[in-house]
Design a protein around this motif. Sequence first.
Motif, PDB file in Angstrom:
ATOM      1  N   ASP A 236      45.304  49.665  61.229  1.00 29.41           N
ATOM      2  CA  ASP A 236      46.107  49.752  60.010  1.00 29.41           C
ATOM      3  C   ASP A 236      46.629  48.438  59.878  1.00 29.41           C
ATOM      4  OD1 ASP A 236      47.923  50.503  57.925  1.00 29.41           O
ATOM      5  OD2 ASP A 236      49.288  51.572  59.320  1.00 29.41           O
ATOM      6  N   PHE A 237      46.267  47.899  58.662  1.00 26.67           N
ATOM      7  CA  PHE A 237      46.949  46.512  58.222  1.00 26.67           C
ATOM      8  C   PHE A 237      47.504  46.486  56.891  1.00 26.67           C
ATOM      9  CE2 PHE A 237      43.466  45.507  61.406  1.00 26.67           C
ATOM     10  CZ  PHE A 237      44.102  44.721  62.050  1.00 26.67           C
ATOM     11  N   ARG A 238      47.757  47.557  56.247  1.00 28.22           N
ATOM     12  CA  ARG A 238      48.403  47.791  54.999  1.00 28.22           C
ATOM     13  C   ARG A 238      49.532  47.002  54.912  1.00 28.22           C
ATOM     14  NH1 ARG A 238      48.864  54.104  54.560  1.00 28.22           N
ATOM     15  NH2 ARG A 238      49.380  53.701  56.717  1.00 28.22           N
ATOM     16  N   ASN A 239      50.271  46.985  55.990  1.00 27.67           N
ATOM     17  CA  ASN A 239      51.736  46.524  55.814  1.00 27.67           C
ATOM     18  C   ASN A 239      51.735  44.994  56.215  1.00 27.67           C
ATOM     19  OD1 ASN A 239      52.899  48.631  54.449  1.00 27.67           O
ATOM     20  ND2 ASN A 239      53.378  49.457  56.582  1.00 27.67           N
ATOM     21  N   ILE A 240      50.472  44.374  56.500  1.00 31.58           N
ATOM     22  CA  ILE A 240      50.520  43.038  57.024  1.00 31.58           C
ATOM     23  C   ILE A 240      50.066  42.076  55.834  1.00 31.58           C
ATOM     24  CG2 ILE A 240      49.560  41.548  58.660  1.00 31.58           C
ATOM     25  CD1 ILE A 240      50.911  43.582  60.072  1.00 31.58           C
ATOM     26  N   ILE A 241      50.932  41.273  55.561  1.00 34.88           N
ATOM     27  CA  ILE A 241      50.707  40.488  54.273  1.00 34.88           C
ATOM     28  C   ILE A 241      50.805  38.957  54.673  1.00 34.88           C
ATOM     29  CG2 ILE A 241      51.510  39.886  51.850  1.00 34.88           C
ATOM     30  CD1 ILE A 241      50.919  43.049  52.504  1.00 34.88           C
ATOM     31  N   PRO A 242      49.960  38.157  54.047  1.00 38.30           N
ATOM     32  CA  PRO A 242      50.022  36.665  54.341  1.00 38.30           C
ATOM     33  C   PRO A 242      50.981  36.104  53.657  1.00 38.30           C
ATOM     34  CG  PRO A 242      48.193  37.399  52.956  1.00 38.30           C
ATOM     35  CD  PRO A 242      48.726  38.334  53.433  1.00 38.30           C
ATOM     36  N   LYS A 243      51.709  35.106  54.157  1.00 40.40           N
ATOM     37  CA  LYS A 243      52.694  34.480  53.282  1.00 40.40           C
ATOM     38  C   LYS A 243      52.163  33.382  52.214  1.00 40.40           C
ATOM     39  CE  LYS A 243      56.046  33.960  56.971  1.00 40.40           C
ATOM     40  NZ  LYS A 243      57.353  33.159  57.793  1.00 40.40           N
ATOM     41  N   TYR A 244      52.921  33.369  51.361  1.00 41.22           N
ATOM     42  CA  TYR A 244      52.552  32.585  50.069  1.00 41.22           C
ATOM     43  C   TYR A 244      52.302  31.118  50.442  1.00 41.22           C
ATOM     44  CZ  TYR A 244      52.497  29.737  45.571  1.00 41.22           C
ATOM     45  OH  TYR A 244      52.292  29.093  44.734  1.00 41.22           O
ATOM     46  N   SER A 245      53.361  30.531  51.561  1.00 36.86           N
ATOM     47  CA  SER A 245      53.000  29.134  51.726  1.00 36.86           C
ATOM     48  C   SER A 245      51.774  28.908  52.666  1.00 36.86           C
ATOM     49  CB  SER A 245      54.362  28.754  52.551  1.00 36.86           C
ATOM     50  OG  SER A 245      54.320  29.553  53.939  1.00 36.86           O
ATOM     51  N   PHE A 246      51.245  29.920  53.469  1.00 30.33           N
ATOM     52  CA  PHE A 246      50.388  29.712  54.155  1.00 30.33           C
ATOM     53  C   PHE A 246      49.103  29.989  53.530  1.00 30.33           C
ATOM     54  CE2 PHE A 246      47.170  32.233  56.911  1.00 30.33           C
ATOM     55  CZ  PHE A 246      46.838  31.427  57.903  1.00 30.33           C
ATOM     56  N   VAL A 247      48.994  30.716  52.567  1.00 29.00           N
ATOM     57  CA  VAL A 247      47.801  30.815  51.685  1.00 29.00           C
ATOM     58  C   VAL A 247      47.529  29.455  50.727  1.00 29.00           C
ATOM     59  CG1 VAL A 247      46.851  31.905  49.556  1.00 29.00           C
ATOM     60  CG2 VAL A 247      47.935  33.243  51.412  1.00 29.00           C
ATOM     61  N   LYS A 248      48.705  29.009  50.421  1.00 26.77           N
ATOM     62  CA  LYS A 248      48.554  27.902  49.481  1.00 26.77           C
ATOM     63  C   LYS A 248      48.051  26.589  50.657  1.00 26.77           C
ATOM     64  CE  LYS A 248      49.929  27.040  46.056  1.00 26.77           C
ATOM     65  NZ  LYS A 248      49.131  26.617  44.656  1.00 26.77           N
ATOM     66  N   GLN A 249      48.671  26.702  51.716  1.00 29.51           N
ATOM     67  CA  GLN A 249      48.239  25.354  52.554  1.00 29.51           C
ATOM     68  C   GLN A 249      46.895  25.570  53.364  1.00 29.51           C
ATOM     69  OE1 GLN A 249      50.940  25.118  56.130  1.00 29.51           O
ATOM     70  NE2 GLN A 249      49.029  24.667  57.333  1.00 29.51           N
ATOM     71  N   GLU A 250      46.212  26.824  53.533  1.00 26.71           N
ATOM     72  CA  GLU A 250      44.835  26.780  53.869  1.00 26.71           C
ATOM     73  C   GLU A 250      43.905  26.754  52.761  1.00 26.71           C
ATOM     74  OE1 GLU A 250      44.243  26.995  57.106  1.00 26.71           O
ATOM     75  OE2 GLU A 250      46.184  26.455  57.403  1.00 26.71           O
ATOM     76  N   LYS A 251      44.385  26.799  51.469  1.00 31.59           N
ATOM     77  CA  LYS A 251      43.701  26.819  50.249  1.00 31.59           C
ATOM     78  C   LYS A 251      42.615  27.926  50.286  1.00 31.59           C
ATOM     79  CE  LYS A 251      44.152  22.091  49.568  1.00 31.59           C
ATOM     80  NZ  LYS A 251      43.289  20.560  49.708  1.00 31.59           N
ATOM     81  N   THR A 252      43.197  29.173  50.739  1.00 34.28           N
ATOM     82  CA  THR A 252      42.325  30.409  50.562  1.00 34.28           C
ATOM     83  C   THR A 252      43.118  31.397  49.583  1.00 34.28           C
ATOM     84  OG1 THR A 252      41.486  32.142  52.050  1.00 34.28           O
ATOM     85  CG2 THR A 252      43.949  31.460  52.504  1.00 34.28           C
ATOM     86  N   HIS A 253      42.480  32.654  49.668  1.00 32.88           N
ATOM     87  CA  HIS A 253      43.053  33.573  48.597  1.00 32.88           C
ATOM     88  C   HIS A 253      42.978  34.921  49.103  1.00 32.88           C
ATOM     89  CE1 HIS A 253      43.587  35.311  44.720  1.00 32.88           C
ATOM     90  NE2 HIS A 253      42.663  36.397  44.954  1.00 32.88           N
TER      91      HIS A 253
END
Length: 341
Positions: A236-253
């Motif tokens: 159950d990963f429904r409530n596990i959300i990546p941080k915006y800063s992490f997504v931007k830093q890693e250049k992922t989506h």
Amino acid sequence: MSLVYIAGIDIGTTTAIVLIDENGNIVEKISSKNFSEIDIIKYLIEKKHVVLLATDKAKIPDKIKKISARLNIGIYAPSRDIPLDYKEKFYRDSELKNKLNNMHEMDAYIAAKYAYENIKDIIKKASKISKDEDEKTKILRLVFKEKKIDPKTAYEILHKIEEQSEKEIINKNKRGIKIKRNKRRYFDYILNITIKRKDLEEKIENLKKELIEKSKKISEYSEIIKILSKCILDNDFRNIIPKYSFVKQEKTHSERIFLDTLPDSYIYDYKEIYIPENLINNAKSYIKNGKIYIVKKYKDLKTFVKLEEVIELKEDKQDLKENIELLKKKIEEIIRKYRYK
């Protein structure tokens, strides 16, 4: 009772010395064009309780270094040359001008005063533990000369020296030859041990702080591992959300993000944007599409968060309709004005 002195020295074609006491008051001043190194040393020796030499230069003049070495008295030098804006308040002081004869004495006074402001607490500590001015002078000379020890440690060293002053300390070198150490050698021996002890104590304290910080981090990561492990077991990963800063830093989506910081441009690429309550008012204007959720409660997992209490932010359709109508009216008004120009 006499007080200990700080000697401010201004070296130049005209050399000046100004003595101030442990209360910051001028005791004596002298300046001369023919003030040799020997003359300065003789003058300072006569002033029994000088505990520190002071200069206004970050780079200590060689002459002051030599005087310090001959008298075994420490030097206070600022980390950078004493700035002009600090000096100007003294230059403008009319009462001070009347006490001092020239700018050389003024600069010597400023050097002493600047040192005094930075070491007066040390003098107070030495005053509390010394029986008289002679002992206080010895303590402070040792503190200011060695720099790595405090008055209490200096006091302990001096008393150990006194206890051994009548004894000869005999030691053997590697060849078994007996060596008699005089009082000075014993002093250096005790001093070196004391400084090493102080250094070790500082290192131990720093290691303790480092250990506490690392223990906190280990505890934090243990909690994160525990939370993620449960999610894995429950699938159950429904409530596990990546941080915006992490997504931007890693250049992922990711289709869902937790907005942990305000973006530097508009956001178009996410289906669901989760915003903590404290950022909601400032963050809304950056979001051009996607559902917005207000996060009231969450657990920080460093690069992710676990959502615990969330509500969807729904636009009021009536308000939206009214805003559209208002916008239409404004556009019509602009067109009407333009036609009749």
